[in-house]
Write an enzyme that holds these catalytic residues in place. Structure first.
Site, PDB file in Angstrom:
ATOM      1  N   CYS A 135      24.553  45.282  36.566  1.00  0.00           N
ATOM      2  CA  CYS A 135      24.069  43.932  36.319  1.00  0.00           C
ATOM      3  C   CYS A 135      24.657  42.966  37.337  1.00  0.00           C
ATOM      4  O   CYS A 135      25.877  42.826  37.442  1.00  0.00           O
ATOM      5  CB  CYS A 135      24.448  43.488  34.901  1.00  0.00           C
ATOM      6  SG  CYS A 135      23.640  41.966  34.419  1.00  0.00           S
TER       7      CYS A 135
ATOM      8  N   CYS B 190      19.445  46.226  29.421  1.00  0.00           N
ATOM      9  CA  CYS B 190      20.009  47.549  29.139  1.00  0.00           C
ATOM     10  C   CYS B 190      19.487  48.486  30.227  1.00  0.00           C
ATOM     11  O   CYS B 190      18.695  48.082  31.068  1.00  0.00           O
ATOM     12  CB  CYS B 190      19.684  48.031  27.721  1.00  0.00           C
ATOM     13  SG  CYS B 190      17.958  48.372  27.382  1.00  0.00           S
TER      14      CYS B 190
ATOM     15  N   CYS C 114      24.542  48.166  30.556  1.00  0.00           N
ATOM     16  CA  CYS C 114      24.055  48.351  31.935  1.00  0.00           C
ATOM     17  C   CYS C 114      25.220  48.503  32.907  1.00  0.00           C
ATOM     18  O   CYS C 114      25.020  48.778  34.079  1.00  0.00           O
ATOM     19  CB  CYS C 114      23.119  47.225  32.362  1.00  0.00           C
ATOM     20  SG  CYS C 114      23.899  45.640  32.708  1.00  0.00           S
TER      21      CYS C 114
END
Length: 136
Positions: free
Chosen positions: A89, A11, A85
């Site tokens: 990512c 996250c 995220c």
């Protein structure tokens, strides 16, 4: 190399959702799964309300620290679970990705964080069942 599956929870701040998910997976799976968590913009410390919510159910996450997400951690993971995220990512071919839409516990009262905690537990249990069913 380990024969255990590895799961990375991601996250933004690595201070709430991903730490609770990692705590649940460690608690429920014992040493059968390698557990990691990271954030695209890690906070200085874990959300104290998340710590308290997890403590209420007997899961201690006080020893963890938010960590910066890097491509090597993604590459070393069999499953990457993202929790808001976004595009931060990294993608690695051959890695299984899941995106869990969860309320961010940052700034939320304990009742909201408890609901997020319980939702995460259900998702982690389902993931653990899926991992147990995968051929070695």
């Amino acid at each position: 190399m380990s024969d255990k599956p590895s799961v990375l929870f991601v996250c933004v701040h690595n201070a709430g959702r991903s730490q609770m998910a990692a705590g649940w997976l460690r608690h429920l799976a014992g040493n059968t799964v390698e557990v990691r968590s990271a954030g695209s913009a890690p906070a200085d410390a874990i959300n104290p309300v998340a710590v308290e919510a997890m403590r209420e159910v007997g899961v201690d996450i006080t020893g963890e620290q938010p960590k910066l997400l890097d491509a090597g951690t993604v590459e070393a993971s069999d499953v990457v679970v993202t929790m808001g995220c976004g595009d931060a990512c990294p993608y690695h071919p051959g890695t299984r990705y899941e995106d869990w839409q969860l309320t961010d516990p940052a700034g939320q009262p304990i009742d909201v964080v408890r609901a997020v905690r319980d939702d995460i537990r259900n998702r982690v249990e389902r993931l653990l069942t899926e991992l147990a069913g995968q051929p070695e």
